[in-house]
Design an enzyme around this catalytic site. Structure first.
Site, PDB file in Angstrom:
ATOM      1  N   TYR A  90      44.817  35.943  60.928  1.00 55.40           N
ATOM      2  CA  TYR A  90      44.241  36.201  59.604  1.00 55.40           C
ATOM      3  C   TYR A  90      45.401  36.367  58.632  1.00 55.40           C
ATOM      4  CZ  TYR A  90      41.714  38.736  55.901  1.00 55.40           C
ATOM      5  OH  TYR A  90      41.173  39.143  54.701  1.00 55.40           O
ATOM      6  N   ASP A 106      53.995  35.706  58.880  1.00 56.23           N
ATOM      7  CA  ASP A 106      53.142  36.675  58.193  1.00 56.23           C
ATOM      8  C   ASP A 106      53.363  38.016  58.892  1.00 56.23           C
ATOM      9  OD1 ASP A 106      51.169  38.403  57.395  1.00 56.23           O
ATOM     10  OD2 ASP A 106      49.566  36.916  57.410  1.00 56.23           O
ATOM     11  N   LYS A 150      51.204  46.222  53.668  1.00 58.36           N
ATOM     12  CA  LYS A 150      50.924  47.456  54.421  1.00 58.36           C
ATOM     13  C   LYS A 150      52.068  48.483  54.373  1.00 58.36           C
ATOM     14  CE  LYS A 150      47.493  45.205  57.350  1.00 58.36           C
ATOM     15  NZ  LYS A 150      46.183  45.503  56.769  1.00 58.36           N
TER      16      LYS A 150
HETATM   17  N1  HOZ Z   1      44.333  42.989  57.816  1.00 59.32           N
HETATM   18  C1  HOZ Z   1      43.385  44.054  57.816  1.00 59.32           C
HETATM   19  C2  HOZ Z   1      42.522  43.938  59.006  1.00 59.32           C
HETATM   20  N2  HOZ Z   1      43.229  43.577  60.137  1.00 59.32           N
HETATM   21  C3  HOZ Z   1      42.684  44.059  56.540  1.00 59.32           C
HETATM   22  C4  HOZ Z   1      41.695  45.142  56.373  1.00 59.32           C
HETATM   23  C5  HOZ Z   1      40.574  44.686  55.521  1.00 59.32           C
HETATM   24  O1  HOZ Z   1      40.254  43.490  55.546  1.00 59.32           O
HETATM   25  O2  HOZ Z   1      40.010  45.551  54.841  1.00 59.32           O
END
Ligand code: HOZ
Length: 438
Positions: free
Chosen positions: A152, A247, A275
């Protein structure tokens, strides 16, 4: 279930709060993974948090392993970060003009991650990835991007293709609302599969601008790269004239002071961060070699911008967090604590006769309800999801908050104590028992 000492007023029920939220917020939340859609029940509404603990609106106190989806390596409300933030806010919250703070943070990132010679700050990891991909396309003058199934990279149109995290959690890895024209330049290979990756690069030879990868996949649950996978990607990129984008929104400053690239000793062309570098505030960054980054405006023709980019309050939280990490060096301790926790979970599963596979690396871990090795998206999605749901809710009932999805990673923070880990293991033992119940 533990009650906070200060919970004097009658407890508010999360179900009622969720119903109210749903009247004005889509699905009651501002990010789908928070909605508990895949695990069922009502999300926990947070009143406040400190250290390893969340204090919920209904009076419960929970040991948190979601940690704002990995953003809080130092734990909630870290005193040093709070002090710096209070001071920063007193100086104004946004200027839309340069500050020395931005230079300081960019220098800290470049020193820790030498491949990031030139840095651009953004307000989120999604924006960082969008910028890096635009730079890769502008630099190579090629169109296609190769990503991996279950990874993702934020919610940009062309990246919501076989995407992990909330997209997989909700069963919509290929989002609607994305015209085919936007995603036709996105190629997808299975994670840890160099053969298929090489074949795709060959097939689209000459038109692949970049491979983008989570060097440690954290959005299909935790999946670590097989030995040689990242080196293989580097080699393939070099052979085919494509850039390698790491990433590191999750892995940046998570595995070590720097990126997974420092940890595995691989040099990507571009890096995306988020983050942890924001210390709990909205902040992202991308960067790479000077030659590549100079295609970005104002130096070059690739445009990217943001009113709140490099926001002084967020940057202050980031600088303070990194200073604290550089000084306290918590990485070894975090790795040992996480290993002990995972060994305890594995032992409890054996004792209760539950088949699990635990993937862990440094302070990241996922408990998969499967007997098989989890190395990519098909193996991650082959797990027993109903068992995970029962386990998740039993943990919650016993005071432990894991990420509310089988396709996410849990995080141990520097604020988690031995007592937290022991309490967690007690809850885990109870929770495994419930997975047998019908
Ligand atoms: N990358 C986060 C989940 N693995 C994002 C959290 C979200 O989408 O709120």
């Amino acid at each position: 279930m533990k009650k906070t000492a200060s919970a004097k007023k009658p407890a508010v029920q999360h179900a009622a709060l969720f119903e109210e939220a749903k009247k004005v917020l889509v699905g009651g939340v501002n990010s789908p993974v928070r909605s508990f859609r895949s695990v069922g029940g009502d999300p926990v509404f947070v009143k406040r948090a400190r250290g390893s603990r969340i204090f919920a609106e209904d009076g419960r106190e929970l040991i948190d392993y979601c940690m704002s989806w990995g953003a809080l390596l130092l734990g909630h409300a870290h005193p040093e970060v709070l002090t710096a933030l209070k001071k920063a806010i007193g100086n104004g919250t946004s200027y839309g003009m340069p500050t020395q703070l931005e230079t300081t943070l960019a220098r800290m990132l470049a020193e820790a991650i030498p491949s990031m010679e030139q840095v651009r700050l953004t307000s989120s990891g999604t924006e960082a990835v969008m910028g890096a991909i635009r730079v890769a396309r502008a630099f190579t003058k090629k169109n296609k991007i190769l990503k991996f199934e279950g990874c993702y990279h934020g919610h940009a149109d062309h990246l919501l293709v076989k995407a992990g995290s909330g997209a997989s959690t909700l069963g919509i890895p290929d989002s609607e609302g994305v015209p085919l024209d936007f995603s036709r330049n996105t190629l997808v290979a299975p994670y840890n599969d160099l053969e298929r990756t090489g074949a795709l690069l060959k097939e689209y030879s000459g038109d692949v601008a970049a491979i983008i990868v989570e060097p440690v996949a954290g959005n299909m649950g935790l999946v670590v790269p097989d030995t040689g996978f990242l080196q293989g990607l580097r080699k393939l990129c070099d052979e085919h004239g494509a850039l390698l984008i790491f990433d590191e929104v999750i892995t940046g400053f998570r595995l070590t002071y720097g990126g997974a690239q420092n940890y595995f000793d691989i040099v990507p062309d571009l890096t995306c961060l988020g983050k942890i570098i924001g210390g709990g505030m909205p902040l992202g960054a991308f960067g790479g070699g000077r030659e590549i980054m100079k295609v970005l405006a104002p130096l070059g023709p690739a445009y990217q911008a943001g009113t709140l980019s490099g926001n002084p309050v967020a940057v202050t939280a980031g600088i303070t967090t990194l200073q604290c990490l550089a000084r306290t060096k918590p990485y070894g301790r975090l790795a040992s604590a996480t290993q002990a926790l995972c060994e305890g979970i594995q032992k409890a599963a054996q004792q209760e006769g539950v088949g699990v596979r635990i993937n862990s690396l440094q302070s990241m871990f996922t408990v998969f309800f499967t007997e098989h090795r989890v190395t990519n998206y098909p193996t991650a999605s082959g797990q027993d999801l109903p068992a995970f749901r029962k386990f998740f809710h039993a943990l919650l009932l016993n005071g432990v908050y894991f990420a509310p999805s089988a396709f996410e990673t849990n995080f141990v923070s520097a604020a988690h104590t031995q007592k937290d880990l022991q309490e967690t293991l007690r809850a885990v033992r109870t929770a495994f028992r419930t997975t047998h119940e019908r």
